[in-house]
Design an enzyme around this catalytic site. Sequence first.
Site, mmCIF file in Angstrom:
data_model
loop_
_atom_site.group_PDB
_atom_site.id
_atom_site.type_symbol
_atom_site.label_atom_id
_atom_site.label_comp_id
_atom_site.label_asym_id
_atom_site.label_seq_id
_atom_site.Cartn_x
_atom_site.Cartn_y
_atom_site.Cartn_z
ATOM 1 N N ARG A 60 39.765 83.747 6.066
ATOM 2 C CA ARG A 60 38.560 83.732 5.232
ATOM 3 C C ARG A 60 37.481 84.678 5.773
ATOM 4 N NH1 ARG A 60 37.287 78.326 5.298
ATOM 5 N NH2 ARG A 60 35.641 78.752 6.790
ATOM 6 N N TYR A 114 19.772 90.100 -15.708
ATOM 7 C CA TYR A 114 21.080 89.815 -16.313
ATOM 8 C C TYR A 114 21.142 88.319 -16.683
ATOM 9 C CZ TYR A 114 26.215 89.239 -16.157
ATOM 10 O OH TYR A 114 27.523 88.938 -16.437
ATOM 11 N N ASP A 187 18.755 93.598 -7.930
ATOM 12 C CA ASP A 187 20.072 93.850 -8.534
ATOM 13 C C ASP A 187 20.123 95.348 -8.828
ATOM 14 O OD1 ASP A 187 22.254 94.232 -10.230
ATOM 15 O OD2 ASP A 187 22.099 92.215 -11.067
ATOM 16 N N LYS A 212 31.517 96.844 -11.471
ATOM 17 C CA LYS A 212 31.151 97.991 -12.325
ATOM 18 C C LYS A 212 31.525 99.308 -11.626
ATOM 19 C CE LYS A 212 29.004 94.530 -14.343
ATOM 20 N NZ LYS A 212 29.765 93.636 -15.192
HETATM 21 C C1 LIG Z 1 23.219 93.944 -13.948
HETATM 22 C C2 LIG Z 1 24.340 93.026 -13.642
HETATM 23 N N1 LIG Z 1 24.290 92.304 -12.525
HETATM 24 C C3 LIG Z 1 25.263 91.450 -12.195
HETATM 25 C C4 LIG Z 1 26.368 91.284 -13.006
HETATM 26 C C5 LIG Z 1 27.398 90.282 -12.625
HETATM 27 O O1 LIG Z 1 28.559 90.866 -12.160
HETATM 28 P P1 LIG Z 1 29.964 90.110 -12.296
HETATM 29 O O2 LIG Z 1 30.361 90.244 -13.726
HETATM 30 O O3 LIG Z 1 30.838 90.819 -11.327
HETATM 31 O O4 LIG Z 1 29.736 88.677 -11.926
HETATM 32 C C6 LIG Z 1 26.480 92.017 -14.183
HETATM 33 C C7 LIG Z 1 27.647 91.868 -15.067
HETATM 34 O O5 LIG Z 1 27.679 92.354 -16.175
HETATM 35 C C8 LIG Z 1 25.423 92.904 -14.515
HETATM 36 O O6 LIG Z 1 25.457 93.616 -15.661
#
Ligand SMILES: Cc1ncc(COP(=O)(O)O)c(C=O)c1O
Length: 395
Positions: A60, A114, A187, A212
């Site tokens: 882990r 988000y 973020d 992404k």
């Molecule tokens: C700006 C942003 N932050 C975080 C996330 C979350 O990522 P995950 O889909 O890997 O949980 C997304 C997903 O679309 C996003 O667009």
Amino acid sequence: MSDKKPMHPDTKLVLGGRRKEWLRGMVNVPVSRTSTILFDSVEEIHAAYPPEDGRLSYGRNGTWTQWSLAEALTDLEPGAAGTRLFPSGSAAVSIALTSVLGPGDELLMVDSAYGPTRHFCDRELKRLGIATRYYDPVATPEELEAMISDKTRAIFMESPGSLTFEVQDVPAICAMAKKRGLTTLLDNTWATSFFFPAIAKGVDLAIVACTKYISGHSDLMMGAVTAAPSHWERLSRTGRSFGQYVSPDDAYLAARGLRTLGVRLRQHELGAVKVAHWLKDQPQVERIIHPAFADCPGHEFWRRDFLGSSGLFGFALKGGGDAARDRLVESLELFGIGYSWGGFESLAVPAEPDPIRTASKRDYGGPLVRLHVGLEDPDDLIADLAQALAIHPAS
Ligand SMILES: Cc1ncc(COP(=O)(O)O)c(C=O)c1O
């Protein structure tokens, strides 16, 4: 990677995390799958703890496959102490927040966050006795400072914001937060640390959904948090306590994606800017929402702080209503309809920010579409958009 020589980000992408002792003669750090680590003696097993990256202890806690990716991500963030990996971007957001907040604390959260980030605050943080107050993404640092109470512990930013792409004055907000003893989280998924090295701008915890652009091929889920020295211990401890782990197979794929992040991002940028400029001149389009366009809220911060723009932006149609917007999205042939973004392929989705906004509802003049411009030839994407726009009532 050696800290001795200053290197450009593209070189860091190639060299990052490729320690000789992890490569063992290969170009890529191999996938090492394990749960148990075997030791030669009790003394050795004791010496393996407390766990830390670079020292085998238990599955882990990772092997070189995960450590190498984490180190490569840290290398892209001058001033950072380390990176922890998480099984999704959302897990990275929620653990980063949990690492700094406790019962009775208050969080200032950007209203353009988000959606699932918002849900985590409104459901889970609330259940833990942590209050969230939302602020408008165009709020100045002074306006934000005026919102701080004696319970405020952290400020969360997402820049540009989800769906509506407002760019925040991250360095000024961080400077204000530092003065007030608050933690800052960002973020940074849209730009990644390649286009916006966040720790050097003053951010304490820089979050990226590796799902992404880092992985870049729409074939895995992962998140990462890179921490300033002041926040590294706490982030590490919380991540371990919550048992957060990513598989070596996913770490290998993400590291493979990371090597080409620079060329991909620049190509996404070229394609998206070309498509957006073309869209701007179409009679069916009310406005473009793209950080590199002068009328995007916070464009001046994008121009000052970012090294580029990625492939994700929005546009508003001239009237037509939601049903006509949805028909337009469905009539696109080269754009898939699907959430996520950052892969090599183009995507289109209806964007509906209002239900997840409380402090920044705005009128964009018509229904919104969010595009992810992939690595296809932008002229083909433009031709596809032209045929879809031709059926829109404003034609
Ligand atoms: C700006 C942003 N932050 C975080 C996330 C979350 O990522 P995950 O889909 O890997 O949980 C997304 C997903 O679309 C996003 O667009």
